[in-house]
Motif scaffolding. Structure first.
Motif, PDB file in Angstrom:
ATOM      1  N   GLN A   1       0.555  -1.079  -0.002  1.00 28.72           N
ATOM      2  CA  GLN A   1       0.019   0.235   0.124  1.00 28.72           C
ATOM      3  C   GLN A   1       1.010   1.166   0.151  1.00 28.72           C
ATOM      4  N   GLN A   2       1.653   0.791   0.748  1.00 29.82           N
ATOM      5  CA  GLN A   2       2.956   2.563   0.079  1.00 29.82           C
ATOM      6  C   GLN A   2       3.303   3.048  -0.878  1.00 29.82           C
ATOM      7  N   ALA A   3       3.492   1.685  -0.953  1.00 26.34           N
ATOM      8  CA  ALA A   3       4.209   1.424  -2.990  1.00 26.34           C
ATOM      9  C   ALA A   3       3.328   2.197  -3.870  1.00 26.34           C
ATOM     10  N   LEU A   4       1.858   1.247  -3.682  1.00 18.47           N
ATOM     11  CA  LEU A   4       0.815   2.028  -3.761  1.00 18.47           C
ATOM     12  C   LEU A   4       0.360   3.537  -4.219  1.00 18.47           C
ATOM     13  N   LYS A   5       0.194   3.871  -2.868  1.00 19.22           N
ATOM     14  CA  LYS A   5       0.186   5.559  -2.327  1.00 19.22           C
ATOM     15  C   LYS A   5       1.395   6.562  -3.133  1.00 19.22           C
ATOM     16  N   ALA A   6       2.675   6.036  -3.028  1.00 21.76           N
ATOM     17  CA  ALA A   6       3.793   6.371  -4.245  1.00 21.76           C
ATOM     18  C   ALA A   6       3.641   6.793  -5.355  1.00 21.76           C
ATOM     19  N   ASP A   7       3.477   5.845  -5.844  1.00 18.57           N
ATOM     20  CA  ASP A   7       2.860   5.794  -7.964  1.00 18.57           C
ATOM     21  C   ASP A   7       1.962   6.687  -7.646  1.00 18.57           C
ATOM     22  N   PHE A   8       0.814   6.489  -7.307  1.00 21.01           N
ATOM     23  CA  PHE A   8      -0.521   7.044  -7.153  1.00 21.01           C
ATOM     24  C   PHE A   8       0.293   8.826  -7.051  1.00 21.01           C
ATOM     25  N   GLU A   9       0.720   9.229  -5.579  1.00 17.38           N
ATOM     26  CA  GLU A   9       0.900  10.580  -5.463  1.00 17.38           C
ATOM     27  C   GLU A   9       2.543  10.986  -6.482  1.00 17.38           C
ATOM     28  N   MET A  10       2.942  10.484  -7.493  1.00 20.01           N
ATOM     29  CA  MET A  10       3.864  10.552  -8.631  1.00 20.01           C
ATOM     30  C   MET A  10       3.298  10.761  -9.648  1.00 20.01           C
ATOM     31  N   ARG A  11       1.615  10.067 -10.278  1.00 22.34           N
ATOM     32  CA  ARG A  11       1.317  10.399 -10.926  1.00 22.34           C
ATOM     33  C   ARG A  11       0.565  11.838 -11.167  1.00 22.34           C
ATOM     34  N   LYS A  12      -0.406  11.557  -9.748  1.00 16.85           N
ATOM     35  CA  LYS A  12      -0.725  12.643  -8.957  1.00 16.85           C
ATOM     36  C   LYS A  12      -0.067  13.823  -9.832  1.00 16.85           C
ATOM     37  N   GLN A  13       1.298  13.877  -9.093  1.00 15.51           N
ATOM     38  CA  GLN A  13       2.229  15.499  -9.497  1.00 15.51           C
ATOM     39  C   GLN A  13       2.229  15.656 -10.888  1.00 15.51           C
ATOM     40  N   HIS A  14       2.774  14.704 -11.915  1.00 13.99           N
ATOM     41  CA  HIS A  14       2.798  14.208 -13.440  1.00 13.99           C
ATOM     42  C   HIS A  14       1.648  15.438 -14.135  1.00 13.99           C
ATOM     43  N   SER A  15       0.626  14.853 -13.743  1.00 11.80           N
ATOM     44  CA  SER A  15      -1.231  15.200 -14.248  1.00 11.80           C
ATOM     45  C   SER A  15      -1.129  16.796 -13.769  1.00 11.80           C
ATOM     46  N   HIS A  16      -0.978  17.167 -12.163  1.00 10.41           N
ATOM     47  CA  HIS A  16      -0.489  18.593 -12.286  1.00 10.41           C
ATOM     48  C   HIS A  16       0.045  19.597 -13.104  1.00 10.41           C
ATOM     49  N   ARG A  17       1.680  18.694 -13.053  1.00  8.87           N
ATOM     50  CA  ARG A  17       2.401  19.423 -14.408  1.00  8.87           C
ATOM     51  C   ARG A  17       1.645  19.886 -15.520  1.00  8.87           C
ATOM     52  N   GLU A  18       1.197  18.957 -15.810  1.00  5.58           N
ATOM     53  CA  GLU A  18       1.127  19.122 -17.146  1.00  5.58           C
ATOM     54  C   GLU A  18      -0.247  19.756 -17.471  1.00  5.58           C
TER      55      GLU A  18
END
Length: 138
Positions: free
Chosen positions: A94-111
């Motif tokens: 779950q920690q790995a999933l959360k980190a992946d989710f946060e990374m995708r969220k930041q990428h989407s925000h930057r785009e």
């Protein structure tokens, strides 16, 4: 090459979720799939693995620092029973999933920010062009 996959079914109100953990040599990746609101049957899980395996999106692979030694099957059953009755908040998957989710969220925000800035720049250029056309003189 040593490959190992673990699937855990977790009840995360109101949905049952399947957490797939993939260990390839010393790399670790994780994925999460929503299984619905009712407890999934074994045949549904087999069907999921056989039919939809290629569509499962795993997170970015990380180095796995833990080495797992062979565990007695009865001990493994006891530990699985304990995990079924315990809360899963904060597990490694779950920690790995959360980190992946946060990374995708930041990428989407930057785009989104880049698209917004691009749109604003284009509108400014159009305004400037209109201003020049207006004051061109006839």
């Amino acid at each position: 090459m040593k490959c190992r996959i673990i699937m855990t079914v977790v009840f995360d109100k109101p949905f049952y979720k399947g957490i797939f953990e993939r260990f390839v040599d010393d790399r670790y990746a994780v994925a999460e799939i929503n299984l619905g609101t009712s407890l999934p049957k074994t045949r549904d899980i087999y069907r999921l693995v056989l039919k939809r395996w290629n569509t499962i999106h795993f997170s970015k692979e990380t180095l796995d620092s833990t080495r797992v030694k062979r565990i007695n099957p009865k001990r493994m059953q006891r530990e699985a029973q304990k995990q079924v009755h315990a809360q899963f908040y904060g597990s490694k998957a779950q920690q790995a999933l959360k980190a992946d989710f946060e990374m995708r969220k930041q990428h989407s925000h930057r785009e989104r920010q880049a698209a917004k800035a691009n749109h604003k720049r284009k509108k400014f250029e159009i305004r400037q062009l209109k201003k020049k056309q207006k004051h061109r003189g006839h």
